[in-house]
Design a protein around this motif. Structure first.
Motif, PDB file in Angstrom:
ATOM      1  N   TYR A  95       0.833  -1.191   0.000  1.00 37.76           N
ATOM      2  CA  TYR A  95       0.000   0.000   0.000  1.00 37.76           C
ATOM      3  C   TYR A  95       0.871   1.245   0.000  1.00 37.76           C
ATOM      4  N   CYS A  96       0.415   2.277  -0.713  1.00 35.28           N
ATOM      5  CA  CYS A  96       1.062   3.574  -0.578  1.00 35.28           C
ATOM      6  C   CYS A  96       0.146   4.496   0.213  1.00 35.28           C
ATOM      7  N   ALA A  97       0.757   5.444   0.894  1.00 35.73           N
ATOM      8  CA  ALA A  97       0.019   6.375   1.728  1.00 35.73           C
ATOM      9  C   ALA A  97       0.718   7.723   1.710  1.00 35.73           C
ATOM     10  N   ALA A  98      -0.041   8.783   1.923  1.00 39.05           N
ATOM     11  CA  ALA A  98       0.504  10.136   1.903  1.00 39.05           C
ATOM     12  C   ALA A  98       0.323  10.791   3.258  1.00 39.05           C
ATOM     13  N   LEU A  99       1.373  11.462   3.704  1.00 40.43           N
ATOM     14  CA  LEU A  99       1.370  12.173   4.980  1.00 40.43           C
ATOM     15  C   LEU A  99       1.847  13.590   4.741  1.00 40.43           C
ATOM     16  N   ARG A 100       1.049  14.557   5.145  1.00 45.13           N
ATOM     17  CA  ARG A 100       1.435  15.948   4.970  1.00 45.13           C
ATOM     18  C   ARG A 100       2.617  16.268   5.881  1.00 45.13           C
ATOM     19  N   GLY A 101       3.594  16.930   5.311  1.00 44.53           N
ATOM     20  CA  GLY A 101       4.764  17.301   6.091  1.00 44.53           C
ATOM     21  C   GLY A 101       6.029  16.789   5.440  1.00 44.53           C
ATOM     22  N   SER A 102       7.112  16.813   6.204  1.00 46.28           N
ATOM     23  CA  SER A 102       8.415  16.458   5.651  1.00 46.28           C
ATOM     24  C   SER A 102       9.106  15.339   6.418  1.00 46.28           C
ATOM     25  N   THR A 103       8.367  14.666   7.268  1.00 43.30           N
ATOM     26  CA  THR A 103       8.977  13.620   8.090  1.00 43.30           C
ATOM     27  C   THR A 103       8.432  12.254   7.715  1.00 43.30           C
ATOM     28  N   CYS A 104       9.305  11.405   7.213  1.00 41.34           N
ATOM     29  CA  CYS A 104       8.909  10.028   6.943  1.00 41.34           C
ATOM     30  C   CYS A 104       8.790   9.256   8.253  1.00 41.34           C
ATOM     31  N   THR A 105       7.798   8.411   8.327  1.00 41.90           N
ATOM     32  CA  THR A 105       7.578   7.609   9.513  1.00 41.90           C
ATOM     33  C   THR A 105       6.923   6.300   9.118  1.00 41.90           C
ATOM     34  N   ALA A 106       7.142   5.286   9.938  1.00 44.06           N
ATOM     35  CA  ALA A 106       6.496   3.988   9.726  1.00 44.06           C
ATOM     36  C   ALA A 106       5.201   3.865  10.528  1.00 44.06           C
ATOM     37  N   LEU A 107       4.799   4.951  11.168  1.00 43.57           N
ATOM     38  CA  LEU A 107       3.548   4.937  11.941  1.00 43.57           C
ATOM     39  C   LEU A 107       2.371   5.078  10.982  1.00 43.57           C
ATOM     40  N   ALA A 108       1.820   3.970  10.570  1.00 40.40           N
ATOM     41  CA  ALA A 108       0.783   3.975   9.549  1.00 40.40           C
ATOM     42  C   ALA A 108      -0.439   4.780   9.966  1.00 40.40           C
ATOM     43  N   GLU A 109      -0.730   4.771  11.265  1.00 41.78           N
ATOM     44  CA  GLU A 109      -1.978   5.379  11.724  1.00 41.78           C
ATOM     45  C   GLU A 109      -2.027   6.889  11.545  1.00 41.78           C
ATOM     46  N   ILE A 110      -0.889   7.529  11.307  1.00 42.20           N
ATOM     47  CA  ILE A 110      -0.924   8.984  11.190  1.00 42.20           C
ATOM     48  C   ILE A 110      -0.946   9.462   9.743  1.00 42.20           C
ATOM     49  N   TYR A 111      -0.894   8.544   8.788  1.00 38.53           N
ATOM     50  CA  TYR A 111      -0.937   8.956   7.395  1.00 38.53           C
ATOM     51  C   TYR A 111      -2.336   9.470   7.039  1.00 38.53           C
ATOM     52  N   ASP A 112      -2.373  10.456   6.162  1.00 35.26           N
ATOM     53  CA  ASP A 112      -3.627  11.138   5.838  1.00 35.26           C
ATOM     54  C   ASP A 112      -4.458  10.397   4.800  1.00 35.26           C
ATOM     55  N   PHE A 113      -3.808   9.873   3.799  1.00 34.01           N
ATOM     56  CA  PHE A 113      -4.525   9.240   2.690  1.00 34.01           C
ATOM     57  C   PHE A 113      -3.871   7.908   2.347  1.00 34.01           C
ATOM     58  N   TRP A 114      -4.700   6.985   1.900  1.00 28.94           N
ATOM     59  CA  TRP A 114      -4.232   5.648   1.533  1.00 28.94           C
ATOM     60  C   TRP A 114      -4.742   5.256   0.163  1.00 28.94           C
ATOM     61  N   GLY A 115      -3.897   4.509  -0.539  1.00 32.25           N
ATOM     62  CA  GLY A 115      -4.330   3.896  -1.777  1.00 32.25           C
ATOM     63  C   GLY A 115      -4.799   2.472  -1.521  1.00 32.25           C
ATOM     64  N   GLN A 116      -5.327   1.856  -2.542  1.00 32.39           N
ATOM     65  CA  GLN A 116      -5.695   0.449  -2.408  1.00 32.39           C
ATOM     66  C   GLN A 116      -4.439  -0.395  -2.539  1.00 32.39           C
ATOM     67  N   GLY A 117      -4.467  -1.601  -2.106  1.00 36.36           N
ATOM     68  CA  GLY A 117      -3.287  -2.444  -2.146  1.00 36.36           C
ATOM     69  C   GLY A 117      -3.028  -3.036  -3.520  1.00 36.36           C
ATOM     70  N   THR A 118      -1.767  -3.389  -3.740  1.00 29.41           N
ATOM     71  CA  THR A 118      -1.400  -4.159  -4.918  1.00 29.41           C
ATOM     72  C   THR A 118      -0.640  -5.384  -4.425  1.00 29.41           C
ATOM     73  N   LYS A 119      -1.012  -6.537  -4.914  1.00 25.37           N
ATOM     74  CA  LYS A 119      -0.504  -7.785  -4.354  1.00 25.37           C
ATOM     75  C   LYS A 119       0.820  -8.173  -5.012  1.00 25.37           C
ATOM     76  N   VAL A 120       1.777  -8.521  -4.180  1.00 29.55           N
ATOM     77  CA  VAL A 120       3.070  -9.034  -4.630  1.00 29.55           C
ATOM     78  C   VAL A 120       3.230 -10.446  -4.088  1.00 29.55           C
ATOM     79  N   THR A 121       3.483 -11.370  -4.983  1.00 26.31           N
ATOM     80  CA  THR A 121       3.719 -12.761  -4.595  1.00 26.31           C
ATOM     81  C   THR A 121       5.068 -13.198  -5.131  1.00 26.31           C
ATOM     82  N   VAL A 122       5.919 -13.660  -4.235  1.00 29.36           N
ATOM     83  CA  VAL A 122       7.255 -14.114  -4.608  1.00 29.36           C
ATOM     84  C   VAL A 122       7.323 -15.614  -4.358  1.00 29.36           C
ATOM     85  N   SER A 123       7.513 -16.356  -5.411  1.00 33.48           N
ATOM     86  CA  SER A 123       7.571 -17.811  -5.289  1.00 33.48           C
ATOM     87  C   SER A 123       9.009 -18.275  -5.075  1.00 33.48           C
ATOM     88  N   SER A 124       9.140 -19.357  -4.339  1.00 31.42           N
ATOM     89  CA  SER A 124      10.488 -19.876  -4.035  1.00 31.42           C
ATOM     90  C   SER A 124      10.962 -20.868  -5.082  1.00 31.42           C
TER      91      SER A 124
END
Length: 124
Positions: A95-124
């Motif tokens: 998923y991609c998400a947008a957060l207003r400001g200039s600080t990258c963070t892994a705190l998903a809950e504070i992001y303002d907007f979200w896109g829909q997911g795109t599935k990645v499958t890696v086979s062994s």
């Protein structure tokens, strides 16, 4: 209307590569950071990368550092995580998400907007 459109997921063999895209619209791109998160079945959502659009400064989680490269085309309002040397443990919905400001963070809950997911499958 704010939109984030993620795309580029698919099935790839271990060691392969994929390039995801996140196309944004409806907000001032340069005023935001774009984060990328992933969630595998049964696991918590994990922040993997982020880019500060104002100066294109990238950030990476340790789990992807050296394998993923994130870039941003500010003219196209699009962010591109290039994922190389993929491993089966990279399998997840991304998923991609947008957060207003200039600080990258892994705190998903504070992001303002979200896109829909795109599935990645890696086979062994």
């Amino acid at each position: 209307e704010v939109q984030l459109q993620a795309s580029g997921g698919g099935l790839v063999q271990a060691g392969g590569s994929l390039r995801l895209s996140c196309a944004a619209s409806g907000f001032t791109f340069d005023d935001y950071v774009i984060g990328w998160f992933r969630q595998a079945p049964g696991k918590e959502r994990e922040g993997v990368s982020c880019i500060r659009n104002s100066d294109r400064q990238p950030y990476y989680a340790d789990s992807v550092k050296g394998r993923f490269t994130i870039s941003s085309d500010n003219a196209k309002l699009t962010t591109y995580p290039q994922m190389n040397s993929l491993k089966p443990e990279d399998t997840a919905d991304y998923y991609c998400a947008a957060l207003r400001g200039s600080t990258c963070t892994a705190l998903a809950e504070i992001y303002d907007f979200w896109g829909q997911g795109t599935k990645v499958t890696v086979s062994s």
